[in-house]
Design a protein around this motif. Structure first.
Motif, PDB file in Angstrom:
ATOM      1  N   CYS A   1      14.483  29.070  21.410  1.00  0.00           N
ATOM      2  CA  CYS A   1      13.785  28.039  20.638  1.00  0.00           C
ATOM      3  C   CYS A   1      14.192  28.085  19.173  1.00  0.00           C
ATOM      4  CB  CYS A   1      12.277  28.219  20.788  1.00  0.00           C
ATOM      5  SG  CYS A   1      11.286  26.940  20.002  1.00  0.00           S
TER       6      CYS A   1
ATOM      7  N   LEU B   1      12.496  32.810  25.516  1.00  0.00           N
ATOM      8  CA  LEU B   1      12.145  31.455  25.094  1.00  0.00           C
ATOM      9  C   LEU B   1      12.099  31.346  23.575  1.00  0.00           C
ATOM     10  CD1 LEU B   1       9.228  30.606  27.583  1.00  0.00           C
ATOM     11  CD2 LEU B   1      11.619  29.881  27.719  1.00  0.00           C
ATOM     12  N   LEU B   2      11.535  32.366  22.937  1.00  0.00           N
ATOM     13  CA  LEU B   2      11.414  32.348  21.478  1.00  0.00           C
ATOM     14  C   LEU B   2      12.775  32.377  20.805  1.00  0.00           C
ATOM     15  CD1 LEU B   2       9.701  32.500  18.922  1.00  0.00           C
ATOM     16  CD2 LEU B   2       9.574  34.984  19.224  1.00  0.00           C
TER      17      LEU B   2
ATOM     18  N   CYS C   1       5.954  29.250  22.408  1.00  0.00           N
ATOM     19  CA  CYS C   1       6.647  30.100  23.378  1.00  0.00           C
ATOM     20  C   CYS C   1       5.696  31.102  24.019  1.00  0.00           C
ATOM     21  CB  CYS C   1       7.810  30.818  22.708  1.00  0.00           C
ATOM     22  SG  CYS C   1       9.160  29.721  22.216  1.00  0.00           S
TER      23      CYS C   1
ATOM     24  N   CYS D   1      21.002  32.847  20.896  1.00  0.00           N
ATOM     25  CA  CYS D   1      21.132  32.653  22.349  1.00  0.00           C
ATOM     26  C   CYS D   1      21.792  33.870  23.004  1.00  0.00           C
ATOM     27  CB  CYS D   1      21.954  31.395  22.636  1.00  0.00           C
ATOM     28  SG  CYS D   1      21.028  29.862  22.523  1.00  0.00           S
TER      29      CYS D   1
ATOM     30  N   ARG E   1      15.163  28.120  31.325  1.00  0.00           N
ATOM     31  CA  ARG E   1      14.517  28.560  30.083  1.00  0.00           C
ATOM     32  C   ARG E   1      15.045  27.824  28.851  1.00  0.00           C
ATOM     33  NH1 ARG E   1      14.738  33.541  32.991  1.00  0.00           N
ATOM     34  NH2 ARG E   1      12.709  34.595  33.104  1.00  0.00           N
TER      35      ARG E   1
ATOM     36  N   ALA F   1      12.650  25.936  26.355  1.00  0.00           N
ATOM     37  CA  ALA F   1      12.673  26.251  24.926  1.00  0.00           C
ATOM     38  C   ALA F   1      12.813  24.986  24.086  1.00  0.00           C
ATOM     39  CB  ALA F   1      13.817  27.216  24.620  1.00  0.00           C
TER      40      ALA F   1
END
Length: 379
Positions: free
Chosen positions: A24, A20-21, A263, A218, A241, A245
């Motif tokens: 994001c 997620l981080l 996150c 990504c 996800r 994000a």
């Protein structure tokens, strides 16, 4: 809940927050440059498949990582071509990438491996192994270790390399965006691209650089899911996800350090989902808490616009109904009765939080002014 159990939950939170981080931060770079990237989910999924496939074929996790990054960059360049060069609708381009990745990954996996859209389980050389710090206690010794040693061994040690890379990207992203000339120009492109163009700086070049950086992040996130968090690729393993994000990015108001906190919060809810499947809580206490939450939501939403009233008002009504059902279920058994929280409710917590964030419950988030707008150079 004892201290060791709490540390284990936080350890799982960190592991589950890592993809997620990274995604994001990918969205942060892209949107700071004025490019809305709904295709984060598709790039994450494509990178997961390509990294797992190459790791399975070559037996090298590093080849899988590089291949996943390359696949994600290709989709990022495709998004850049559609939205920057051809000035197409950025939302439609991102949605198309999501559909493309969701279909191609399954078809390619079935064609290559013939296992129903999955890749074979990765062996030791094809996946990232946990890194143990010096003097860290083993799992058998953990219960007898002191609190500091438990904190060191359980929470800080034992993660894969990509977890530490993800944590390092937060200060690195902050430094690049706020302490370098490139970051200043990137943020300016997202706010006023005409002014950047007037200064003789390429708006197109900066926006392509932003989407490529997003593609790299990504790609790392996808490789982490397939070669560290799990040991193979399965259909739709990204599990939304990329969209979560995006919600975390809005929650964080497009700032790197806030993104880390957001996150980790989402990761905590995923960890609770994984660890606590059958939770017993005092029925009347639970119903009182739910009633207070419902009243608070209704009080807050009263001053909001129509759409927020519909979303948050519906959520408040749902919470009130759940509170009534809890009271009704224990009405005949007494005030000391306990109720078991359904697994489905626990599993829905990250997605409920996403709806709450997107409905504006955490405060108004103002995106970059030129976000989503193709730049047309004046002549």
């Amino acid at each position: 809940m004892d201290f060791l159990t709490l540390l284990q939950v936080l350890d799982s939170s960190l592991r589950l927050a890592t993809p997620l981080l990274l995604v994001c931060l990918a969205g942060l770079f892209s949107e700071r440059a004025g490019i809305f990237d709904i295709g984060l989910e598709g790039k994450l999924l494509a990178a997961a498949f390509v990294s797992a496939a190459f790791a399975a074929i070559t037996g090298s996790v590093w080849m899988g990582l590089l291949a996943g990054i390359f696949a994600s960059i290709l989709l990022s360049l495709l998004h850049g071509l559609a939205s920057i060069t051809l000035r197409g609708d950025q939302i439609i381009s991102g949605v198309a990438i999501n559909f493309l990745a969701a279909g191609l990954t399954v078809v390619a996996a079935q064609d290559l491996f013939g296992q129903g859209g999955r890749t074979p389980p990765l062996k030791s050389g094809g996946r990232f192994e946990p890194l143990s710090f010096p003097w860290a206690s083993s799992s058998k010794e953990m219960s007898e270790a002191g609190p500091l040693m438990q904190l060191y061994s359980e929470l800080l040690s034992g993660h894969s390399l990509l977890v530490y890379v993800a944590l390092l990207t937060v200060p690195l992203s902050w430094f690049v965006l706020y302490k370098t000339r490139f970051g200043l120009r990137l943020r300016a492109v997202g706010e006023n691209p005409a002014a950047v163009d007037t200064a003789g700086i390429s708006v197109v070049g900066l926006r392509y650089a932003a989407v490529v950086i997003g593609g790299i992040l990504c790609g790392i996130a996808g490789a982490y899911i397939a070669t560290s968090l799990q040991a193979n690729f399965t259909k739709d393993m990204s599990a939304g996800r990329g969209f979560i994000a995006l919600a975390a990015l809005i929650f964080a108001k497009w700032r790197p350090w806030y993104a880390l906190a957001a996150c980790l919060l989402f990761g905590f809810f995923f960890a609770v989902d994984n660890r606590f499947q059958n939770i017993l809580l005092p029925a009347w206490s639970l119903s009182c808490i739910l009633g207070v939450i419902s009243i608070a939501l209704l009080s807050y939403v009263w001053r909001k616009d129509y759409l927020d009233k519909v979303v948050l008002g519906g959520l408040a009504l749902g919470v009130a109904v759940i509170a009534f059902m809890v009271v009704n279920s224990v009405w005949t058994t007494g005030i000391t009765s306990q109720v078991k929280i359904p697994v489905v409710f626990i599993q829905s917590l990250p997605y409920v939080l996403t709806v709450v964030v997107l409905a504006g419950f955490v405060g108004r988030a103002i995106p970059p002014k030129a976000g989503g707008q193709p730049y047309v150079k004046e002549r």
